[in-house]
Design a protein around this motif. Structure first.
Motif, PDB file in Angstrom:
ATOM      1  N   THR A 129       0.552  -1.070   0.068  1.00 37.36           N
ATOM      2  CA  THR A 129      -0.055   0.345  -0.208  1.00 37.36           C
ATOM      3  C   THR A 129       0.560   1.149   0.057  1.00 37.36           C
ATOM      4  N   SER A 130       2.308   0.923   0.822  1.00 37.52           N
ATOM      5  CA  SER A 130       2.790   2.224   0.375  1.00 37.52           C
ATOM      6  C   SER A 130       3.327   2.906  -0.818  1.00 37.52           C
ATOM      7  N   ILE A 131       3.405   2.005  -1.847  1.00 31.93           N
ATOM      8  CA  ILE A 131       3.753   2.343  -2.952  1.00 31.93           C
ATOM      9  C   ILE A 131       2.399   3.241  -3.688  1.00 31.93           C
ATOM     10  N   SER A 132       1.814   2.573  -3.001  1.00 34.83           N
ATOM     11  CA  SER A 132       0.306   3.535  -3.991  1.00 34.83           C
ATOM     12  C   SER A 132      -0.534   4.995  -3.400  1.00 34.83           C
ATOM     13  N   GLN A 133       0.231   4.747  -1.754  1.00 28.63           N
ATOM     14  CA  GLN A 133       0.082   6.079  -1.272  1.00 28.63           C
ATOM     15  C   GLN A 133       0.482   6.907  -1.721  1.00 28.63           C
ATOM     16  N   LEU A 221      11.966  11.036   5.882  1.00 29.42           N
ATOM     17  CA  LEU A 221      11.309  10.747   4.715  1.00 29.42           C
ATOM     18  C   LEU A 221      11.267   9.987   4.021  1.00 29.42           C
ATOM     19  N   GLN A 222      12.648   9.280   3.915  1.00 28.32           N
ATOM     20  CA  GLN A 222      13.244   7.914   3.325  1.00 28.32           C
ATOM     21  C   GLN A 222      12.792   7.165   3.413  1.00 28.32           C
ATOM     22  N   LEU A 223      12.673   6.606   5.183  1.00 21.94           N
ATOM     23  CA  LEU A 223      12.280   5.646   5.701  1.00 21.94           C
ATOM     24  C   LEU A 223      10.666   5.686   6.284  1.00 21.94           C
ATOM     25  N   TYR A 224       9.914   6.704   6.009  1.00 21.74           N
ATOM     26  CA  TYR A 224       8.395   6.800   6.954  1.00 21.74           C
ATOM     27  C   TYR A 224       7.565   5.825   6.116  1.00 21.74           C
ATOM     28  N   VAL A 287       8.026  14.331   9.020  1.00 16.55           N
ATOM     29  CA  VAL A 287       8.844  14.413   9.904  1.00 16.55           C
ATOM     30  C   VAL A 287       8.177  14.345  11.319  1.00 16.55           C
ATOM     31  N   PRO A 288       9.689  13.815  12.284  1.00 12.83           N
ATOM     32  CA  PRO A 288       9.230  13.662  13.775  1.00 12.83           C
ATOM     33  C   PRO A 288       9.386  15.084  14.038  1.00 12.83           C
ATOM     34  N   ARG A 289      10.059  16.070  13.448  1.00 15.04           N
ATOM     35  CA  ARG A 289      10.225  17.380  14.640  1.00 15.04           C
ATOM     36  C   ARG A 289       8.938  17.802  14.008  1.00 15.04           C
ATOM     37  N   ASP A 290       8.767  17.855  12.811  1.00 17.11           N
ATOM     38  CA  ASP A 290       7.457  18.785  12.461  1.00 17.11           C
ATOM     39  C   ASP A 290       6.410  18.069  13.393  1.00 17.11           C
ATOM     40  N   ARG A 344      11.046   6.612  17.750  1.00 16.64           N
ATOM     41  CA  ARG A 344      11.808   5.570  17.749  1.00 16.64           C
ATOM     42  C   ARG A 344      12.821   6.646  16.905  1.00 16.64           C
ATOM     43  N   PHE A 345      12.088   7.714  16.210  1.00 17.61           N
ATOM     44  CA  PHE A 345      13.838   8.776  15.123  1.00 17.61           C
ATOM     45  C   PHE A 345      13.527  10.126  15.364  1.00 17.61           C
ATOM     46  N   CYS A 346      12.919   9.968  15.870  1.00 22.20           N
ATOM     47  CA  CYS A 346      13.299  11.668  16.624  1.00 22.20           C
ATOM     48  C   CYS A 346      14.635  11.981  17.394  1.00 22.20           C
ATOM     49  N   ASN A 347      15.816  12.715  17.158  1.00 25.78           N
ATOM     50  CA  ASN A 347      17.082  13.360  18.464  1.00 25.78           C
ATOM     51  C   ASN A 347      16.485  13.510  19.208  1.00 25.78           C
ATOM     52  N   PRO A 348      16.951  12.217  20.159  1.00 25.19           N
ATOM     53  CA  PRO A 348      16.834  11.705  21.250  1.00 25.19           C
ATOM     54  C   PRO A 348      16.887  13.332  21.972  1.00 25.19           C
TER      55      PRO A 348
END
Lengths: 475, 220
Positions: A129-133, A221-224, A287-290, A344-348
């Motif tokens: 689904t990721s590809i189609s979304q 963004l790349q690994l979202y 993006v986690p920061r956003d 998990r992915f934000c700058n700690p």
């Protein structure tokens, strides 16, 4: 986490995956079911312009991503940098010989992400689904922005891009990486890269922080698709659980939470609406920061609501209950997934000590509170709580906030529990009385109550049309 | 310090300090007084007093202090660990006129020591000494208790602006010492790792802490 293997195992016939043109290569839903080569032919015109732009960009940059184009660009430039990327390039080729060759030449910058992703097409039969979304252009933009940013970094920029790029690739291959493992490797990467920036490039801490923010943006963004609500974790189950829980708690009022919010003041309810919108909006960012930014915005709106209600600066004693109320009213989509993704992915460091981190922690607290909330924590008796939870009674009248306000400000324990019952009795009495009135009125008019039988044949009442007769239509 | 090498010279300490204590003991007044030098100001412009920062310069070292207020109501007690994980210091405030609030402080101390061990610097603060006449918590008892748990005891008044500056300064110095000790021990072990996450965060703990965050929220 244990469920990942069986969840992945959706079997689809090989033929369904092949290129629509029947050239024997695998097709891809992102390419309209064509293989990369045929897709190129189909889309030649649309893409030509973009490629040109990309090439121009590449020439300007003189960086290692040029190596990606080296095939199509006939190695016109980038003599030194083409070697730098050869390793991931080889790796990629060796892992998916079928799809790459045409795509690599064609998609230029775009190839970085889409190619990374389409690795899973042969191995994971169901078109994800990721590809189609995913609008295919977005990672491209992200890459471009990242490169634009790195241009300002001067020398280390090249190295940073190289590292990020190859990291994304190496992770993209590990499709069955568990959520926590993925998180760990991303965090390790952040750590190593910032170490490197500290020791090798000796940037100022502020500068490095800015760079790391951009790195985080690019990587996430790349690994979202892989990182957000991954199949290997039970985030989705938790999402649904908390959503259901919040829905069941729809009756909780400001007064029960003792939140210092005066909703009857328009400015306060305005701020609360904005806060609700923002916490919902969090889900729309990648993006986690956003995402954290929206949590912060939400919190600021809550603060101004409190300030307007209370006329003094909000303390945590005021803020947390108000935040809980907002979360209950908002029921933000994919709440747990978002929380997990950010953790998990934000700058700690941002999470541990920054202002954003503080609000995020409060949000975590709010969720924990909602999950464990019981009668006592709302100052209710267990019976009341049960009654409300089972939807048999509701203390809240959304249509008439005045009522709910005045009633709940009165003592809540004894008489309040009977209130709905009393209401019902009153209402019943009222209806009975009015029915009696109506009947009395009727009684005067129809003093000769003839038992009229509508269905009987001898209906001679004047004014009534003759009964309809069934008719048969031929054909 | 030695292990951190070149980066140490310009380093900035970043400390997270949690503020614990029952409602109405004056936690908010305390930080507002410290960070903004305000007390019950009618024209207060601060939107919130739940997260405040303060920059200090202690013996030539820069210190960034982030002060996290926590919700003190009893019903939120269980959420404590989410707030105070990874904090370098904790300020436990009680009201000297309120015996109950001192008991609450004792509960917090027990919990903090259990969860964070001795890495966290504790300050026990008896606030509202301007109301000395109505004191219900004896000085001796409070100080003896603080000593028994390895915490420092302070008397403050946010209203009169007494003792607050001293308390924070002292806390910062103690946190810096703890951070340096930690760094040194780390330097002996894994010399490379300590430069990374700036400040005093313990590197090995961070990923765990990050996942623990999820755990806390999602465990049920």
């Amino acid at each position: 986490m244990s469920s990942k293997t069986e969840r992945r195992g959706i079997y689809v016939d090989q033929a369904a995956l092949l290129c629509k043109k029947g050239c024997g290569f695998f097709g891809n839903s992102a390419w309209g079911g064509f293989c990369s080569k045929c897709w190129r032919e189909v889309n030649q015109k649309d893409r030509a312009k973009q490629i040109e732009e990309d090439h121009a960009l590449a020439e300007r940059l003189q960086r290692e991503e040029e190596a990606t184009y080296a095939g199509s660009n006939a190695g016109a430039q980038s003599g030194n940098s083409s070697t730098q990327l050869s390793k991931p390039e080889e790796k990629r080729n060796s892992q998916k010989p079928l799809t790459v060759p045409a795509g690599k030449k064609f998609f230029s910058t775009l190839a970085k992400t889409t190619l990374g992703r389409d690795v899973n097409v042969p191995s994971q039969p169901a078109p994800t689904t990721s590809i189609s979304q995913q609008p295919v252009v977005e990672p491209d933009q992200a890459t471009r922005q990242f490169i634009d940013f790195l241009k300002t970094v001067q020398k280390p920029g090249r190295d940073i891009f190289k590292q990020c790029h190859s990291f994304c690739h190496s992770v993209a291959y590990k499709k069955d990486l568990g959520a926590e493992d993925l998180s760990e490797s991303v965090q390790d990467f952040y750590q190593n890269l910032s170490d490197r920036l500290h020791t090798v490039y000796k940037g100022s801490p502020e500068r490095i922080e800015v760079i790391m923010d951009e790195v985080e943006k690019y990587i996430t963004l790349q690994l979202y698709e892989q990182a957000f609500c991954p199949e290997s974790a039970d985030d989705e189950v938790k999402d649904l659980a908390i959503q259901k829980r919040i829905r069941a708690l729809h009756w909780v009022t400001v007064q029960m939470l003792c939140a210092p919010l005066k909703e009857e003041i328009p400015a306060v309810s305005d701020s609360l609406d904005k806060a609700i919108t923002d916490v919902i909006e969090m889900d729309s960012k990648r993006v986690p920061r956003d995402k954290l930014g929206y949590v912060t915005r939400c919190s600021k709106h809550i603060f101004s609501a409190i300030k307007r209600s209370k006329r003094e600066a909000a303390s945590a004693d005021d803020f947390l209950p108000a935040l809980i109320y907002v979360v209950l009213k908002a029921n933000p989509p994919r709440l747990q997934s978002n929380i997990q993704y950010i953790t998990r992915f934000c700058n700690p460091r941002r999470l541990m000590s920054g202002e954003d981190g503080y609000y995020f922690t409060n949000l975590c607290c709010a969720i924990a509170f909602i999950e464990k909330l019981d009668a006592q924590s709302l100052n209710l008796s267990p019976e009341e709580f049960e009654l409300y939870m089972s939807d048999q009674a509701s203390p809240d009248r959304p249509q008439a906030p005045g009522i709910s306000f005045s009633s709940s400000s009165s003592s809540r324990s004894g008489p309040r529990a009977d209130r709905p019952e009393n209401d019902l009795i009153d209402w019943g009495d009222g209806v009975e009385a009015s029915v009696q009135d109506v009947l009395d009125g009727l009684h005067l008019d129809s003093c000769t109550p003839s038992t009229s039988a509508i269905d009987s044949d001898n209906v001679d009442s004047e004014g009534l049309p003759p009964p309809l007769q069934p008719q048969v239509f031929a054909g | 310090m030695a292990a951190a090498g070149a980066t140490t010279a310009h380093r900035t300490y970043s400390f997270k300090v949690v503020l614990l204590g029952e409602g109405c003991v004056g936690k908010t007044s305390l930080v507002l007084r410290y960070c903004e030098n305000k007390f019950n100001d009618k024209h207060i412009t601060t939107l919130q007093a739940s997260f405040l920062t303060k920059k200090l310069n202690i013996t030539g070292k820069r210190v960034n202090l982030a002060i996290w207020d926590t919700a003190g109501q009893e019903r939120f007690h269980a959420l404590g660990p989410i707030y105070y994980r990874d904090s370098n210091g904790a300020i436990l405030v009680y009201d000297i006129t309120d015996e109950d609030s001192f008991q609450k402080v004792k509960n917090w101390v027990k919990e903090l020591r259990k969860m964070l061990g001795n890495e966290i610097c504790l300050c026990i603060v008896g606030n509202k000494i301007d109301l000395e006449k109505e004191r219900h918590v004896s000085v001796e008892e409070a100080e003896a208790y603080a000593e028994s748990v390895g915490a420092k005891h302070y008397h403050t008044s946010a209203k009169l602006n007494k003792g607050i500056e001293e308390m924070f300064l002292d806390l910062c110095k103690r946190m810096m010492e703890t951070a340096q000790v930690e760094e040194r021990s780390k330097g002996n072990g894994t010399s490379h790792a300590s430069t990374g996450r700036r400040g005093v965060q313990i590197i090995d703990d961070e990923p765990q802490a990050a996942t623990a965050a999820g755990g806390c929220c999602s465990s049920g």
